[in-house]
Each structure stands twice: as C-alpha cells, then as structure tokens.
Design a protein around this motif. Structure first.
Motif, short mmCIF file in Angstrom:
data_model
loop_
_atom_site.label_atom_id
_atom_site.label_comp_id
_atom_site.label_asym_id
_atom_site.label_seq_id
_atom_site.Cartn_x
_atom_site.Cartn_y
_atom_site.Cartn_z
N TYR A 28 -17.59 8.93 19.80
CA TYR A 28 -16.83 9.80 18.92
C TYR A 28 -17.54 9.93 17.57
N GLY A 29 -18.01 8.81 17.07
CA GLY A 29 -18.68 8.80 15.76
C GLY A 29 -19.85 9.77 15.74
N ILE A 30 -20.60 9.80 16.80
CA ILE A 30 -21.85 10.57 16.75
C ILE A 30 -21.68 11.98 17.30
N ALA A 31 -20.94 12.12 18.40
CA ALA A 31 -20.84 13.44 19.02
C ALA A 31 -19.52 14.11 18.68
N ARG A 170 -26.35 6.05 12.69
CA ARG A 170 -25.35 6.19 11.62
C ARG A 170 -25.56 7.48 10.85
N ALA A 171 -26.82 7.82 10.61
CA ALA A 171 -27.11 9.07 9.89
C ALA A 171 -26.58 10.26 10.68
N THR A 193 -26.79 6.88 22.36
CA THR A 193 -25.43 6.37 22.13
C THR A 193 -24.64 6.32 23.43
N PHE A 194 -24.74 7.39 24.22
CA PHE A 194 -24.07 7.39 25.52
C PHE A 194 -24.62 6.26 26.39
N ALA A 195 -25.92 6.04 26.33
CA ALA A 195 -26.53 4.99 27.15
C ALA A 195 -25.96 3.63 26.76
N ILE A 236 -11.13 5.31 14.47
CA ILE A 236 -12.15 5.76 15.40
C ILE A 236 -13.44 6.11 14.65
N GLY A 237 -14.56 5.70 15.21
CA GLY A 237 -15.84 5.87 14.55
C GLY A 237 -16.33 4.56 13.93
N SER A 238 -15.43 3.59 13.80
CA SER A 238 -15.81 2.34 13.14
C SER A 238 -16.00 1.22 14.16
#
Lengths: 293, 241
Positions: A28-31, A170-171, A193-195, A236-238
């Motif tokens: 969630y954080g990245i995508a 994180r970026a 991230t998915f991996a 979410i994201g943390s």
C-alpha cells in the motif's frame, strides 16, 4: 497464569497477523493499492511447503525456503500481469482486479489441490516448553512464530533504513515522480516490494498452518482480511504500525475468545478497529504530513 | 564551435488533444544560465518535463551533449547527466536531510560510498544550513531550506545540466532573493543551468540568455540585459509602463 497463557497465544497469533500485515502495508505504501490477493499468497505458500515436506520428504527448512521462493515469484508475476498495466487506472479498478486475482488463486488451488482439507505437519514439531511446574506451556510453534516475527521486523527496519534499495522504496512510497527524477527505477522498486511482501506471506502461511493445521484453498482469506485490518489499525503504510496493529489484534482476538465468546471474537476485533479509526483516522502510527509553504 | 549541452529542436507536445508546446527550439551551452520565462500555461514546465523524458514530443528532438534523448526511460535520464529540481520542490518529507541527498546520488554507484560522502560534504559546504540539519526529517525544514535541499539533492547526481522549475514558487520575497543568489553562485562555481521562472525580473537579472514563451511558442529571445531592457517585455511581464 491462565492470563499469561492467553496473552502469549495472543502475541503469537498477532505475530502471524503482523507478518501478513507487512505485505499489505508495504505494497500500500508504495503502490497505493490494497492487494486483496495477499491472503491467498499465504495459502499458496502453505500448500507448497505442505507438498514439499509431506509428499517429497524435504526437510522443513527446505520446504519453507521453497515456499518463499515460489511466493516471491508469484508476487512478481501477479504484479507484472495484473497490476502494472493498471498503474494509471482509477484505484477502484485496481481494487476490483485484486479481488479478481484473489478468486483466481483460490480457484486454481481448488483445481490443483481439491477442497479436501489437508492436515499440515508442523514444521517445528508439536512439542512444548513447560515453565513454572507446567503451569505455563509454550509450544515450539509459539516460540518460533514470535522469534520469526521479531527477526523479520529487525531485518526490515534495517533494510528500509540503511540500504540503497530500502531507502529508494521509502522515497517511492512518498513521491514516485520525484523518485523517478532521482534516477530510481520505480517499476523495479514496486516489483521488489511485491517480492518481499509475498516472500513474507509464505513464511506467515507456514507459521499459520503450523499453529492451526487445517489447510484449504480458502485458508488464507480470513487471516488476510484480519491482517489487512491490523495494517489499517496500526496505520497503513507504516512498518512499525503493522507490527503494533498485528500484535494488538491478536491479543484482543484471543482475549475476546477466552472471556467474551469465541463466536463474537471477530466482532469484538472489528468494533475495536472502528473505535480506533474514529479517534485516529490515520491509524495508531499513521502519519499525515502537512505541506510547508 | 563546441557542442551545446542541451539542444531542443522544434518540439511539439500534446496532452491528449491539447497542443501545449508548439514548436519550441533552443539550446543551452556549457557554463550558461538560460531562462525560460512566461505566464502560467505558456508551456514552460511541459518543455522541462519533455526534456526529462516524462513527456514525449510528437515531433522534434531533444539531445544532450549531441546524443538524442528520445525513448530514454525517465530514470535513465539522470545517468545521462540531467537533473531536474521539480516545481514545488518535491523533497521526501519523511526522510532525513541526509537521506534526501543520498537519494540524489542514487545513480552514483560508480563513485562508491567515499565519492558520495565527498559530494555530501561539498553540498553541506555550499548549504551550511543543510549540514546543521542533516539528521533532521526534511518535513521540519522551512520552505527556503526545503528549496535548498531540493537543489542540493539534484547536485548530488553531478549533473551536466541542472534544470530548475519555478524555484521561487511559494517563497517569501526575502527567500526568493536568497534562492536567486544561490543560483547565481552555483553558476559561478561552474554549473550549467536551465531556469524556468514566472518571476521574470529575478530570472533575467542572473541569466546569460532568456527565451520568452507565450502559449506554447517562443516569442522573444535575447540576453538577460536585452530582455530586461526591452519595453515589450517590461510591459508584459515586469509590470512596468
């Protein structure tokens, strides 16, 4: 002493939720999407480990490693085929796709492995450590689960805080456009991230089925939903939020089962979630950064 | 004659059916500050994003040091020597100042940890405020400091061309002056800069050359002083009479 016993089972269950929640929260954080198929990746991981250990007589460690490998690959493929083409699409379309992937995985499992429940062999045996003259009993699964969760948390925190790839993740989760201007390959980072999330799901699947040994094609869905709840609960994201949310959820669930009613335990869990979100809409550790002018 | 750092030839860019950039050509030579000025919607940022390969021109070409940039994925453009400081700064607010700068050096793997550390020190020398705040989370910086961080971050990729998109946007007038002094200083120290600005007065006062954009076309060009002195420009952009 019973209280302590319940507490430890809660922490153990919560550790599994936390490991699953990490996958939700990182993706969630990245995508910025909810990967509802994540719960089913857990199930796939458990099946792979089950067949490796009980049919092909591989040592449990090899079974877990194989499950992680297959799930990591599965995560990357699902992302490439199902989600990547929808990068610019409205979030509702992505959400529906994720639900579709979830059913696809469940039905494929049904075809491949049938709906008959399998009895999962615990990867760490069924023994227990007795403490205080047998009043406190810690099963090996419980100990291994909690230790695994702690190790995963430490590794991930180190990874995102100290490595080039982790910082790039994180970026990207903050600002994909700006990350791209830094020369970061955003698609590769999302894939990564998915991996990681899917590899962790395999571990969670094995731990879950070692503690609750019934394995079916739908095994992953309820823990998946609960772990998603844990991720939202913690913010979410943390990543620390996933841990906190997972542990709290596990403890609340076990206590509700023990002292209120086992049928009502899920209702209690979700009631607590609603109360928390009313007070802290971003979750316990969620952040909302104001813009500076 | 030496090769220009950046050469933009007759680019046309569309957003769907909207023709945002209608045949723009210009170049930036080594050691210059070139500015693109114009009102909102003139096509300045579109031009910049096309150079960064975030958008693709339907016709025309962009080349960096004589080599065309067409079809380069955006994240590879940085390796080729282009750094863009985007509009609105876009720093990573939840990461520390130092981590932001490290992200700027993401492509500098060949330089190794010691090379990146040297570049960090260079940026901290240039922006002492950032050095003092290196462990601080970037979201706690003031607007001016955030702009410095965005520029420092871009410098970390050791760009051949530094592109600044509206660096004065959203800053108090005193900070605007400070930011322009910094840009002039960077130029003095050898950076080649492409500056996109709405603040024409400030931009032209430090620019070697300027191009004036209006609705997707270049309408006037000249040196910074020429444009500042031009009555038409004064009237249209500088609020003079």
């Amino acid at each position: 002493m019973t209280l302590l016993n319940f507490f430890i089972s809660g922490i153990s269950l919560g550790s599994i939720y936390a490991i699953i929640a990490l996958g939700y929260t990182m993706v969630y954080g990245i995508a910025k999407m909810l990967n509802f198929a994540h719960g089913d990746v857990i199930m796939v991981g458990a099946y792979v480990c089950f067949y490796a250990v009980s049919r092909y007589d591989l040592p449990p460690v090899a079974g877990v490693a194989l499950a992680m490998f297959v799930c990591t690959l599965l995560g990357i493929i699902v992302e490439k085929l199902a989600y990547k083409p929808l990068r610019q699409a409205p979030s509702l379309a992505v959400l529906i796709t994720a639900i579709g992937v979830s059913y696809f995985l469940q039905n494929t499992a049904l075809l491949l492995w049938s709906s008959n429940p399998k009895v999962f062999p615990s990867v760490v045996g069924r023994g227990a450590i007795k403490l205080f003259d047998g009043q406190l009993s810690l099963s090996h699964v419980t100990v291994v689960t909690i230790v695994t969760c702690v190790v995963i948390m430490i590794c991930l925190t180190w990874f995102t805080g100290n490595t080039r790839m982790g910082k790039a993740m994180r970026a990207c989760s903050e600002d994909k456009g700006a990350a791209q201007l830094m020369g970061i390959n955003v698609n590769a980072t999302i894939s990564m991230t998915f991996a990681i999330g899917s590899g962790l799901a395999a571990v969670a699947g094995v731990l879950l089925c070692s503690a609750y040994p019934t394995l079916m094609p739908t095994t992953g869905s309820l823990p998946g939903i609960k772990a998603f709840t844990a991720a939202v609960f913690g913010g979410i994201g943390s990543i620390p939020g996933a841990l906190l949310g997972g542990l709290l959820l596990g403890v609340i669930e076990i206590f509700a089962k023990a002292y209120i009613s086992s049928q009502l335990s899920d209702a209690v869990v979700f009631a607590v979630l609603i109360v928390v979100l009313l007070v802290k809409p971003a979750g316990l550790l969620g952040v909302q950064m104001p813009e500076k002018v | 004659m030496t090769e220009p750092i950046l050469k933009v030839e007759d680019i046309h860019v569309y957003y769907g059916s909207i023709h945002a950039v209608k045949g723009i050509s210009f170049e930036v030579n080594e050691g210059e500050i070139v500015t693109l000025i114009g009102a909102n919607g003139a096509g300045k940022s579109t031009t910049l994003n096309t150079i960064s390969c975030l958008l693709h021109p339907s016709t025309g070409s962009v080349s960096l040091l004589g080599k065309p940039l067409a079809k380069t994925p955006p994240h590879k453009v940085v390796e080729r020597g282009l750094a863009q400081v985007p509009e609105g700064r876009r720093i990573f607010l939840q990461m520390t100042v130092q981590e932001n700068l490290e992200m700027g050096a993401y492509t500098q793997t060949a330089r190794g940890a010691s090379g990146v550390a040297q570049d960090l020190e260079r940026v901290y020398d240039f922006f002492p405020r950032l050095g003092e705040r290196r462990r601080q989370v970037a979201g706690t910086l003031s607007g001016g400091e955030q702009q410095m961080l965005a520029m420092g971050r871009a410098l970390m990729s050791r760009p051949k061309l530094l592109m600044l998109d509206e660096p004065s946007m959203g800053l108090a007038p005193i900070l605007v002056e400070q930011i322009f002094e910094i840009i002039a200083d960077l130029h003095k120290k050898g950076s080649t800069i492409l500056l996109v600005e709405q603040n024409a007065q400030m931009a032209l006062s430090i620019a070697s050359r300027g191009y004036v954009l209006e609705t997707g076309k270049i309408v006037t060009t000249g040196t910074g002083e020429e444009l500042l002195a031009s009555p038409a420009i004064k009237k249209a952009y500088l609020g003079g009479d």
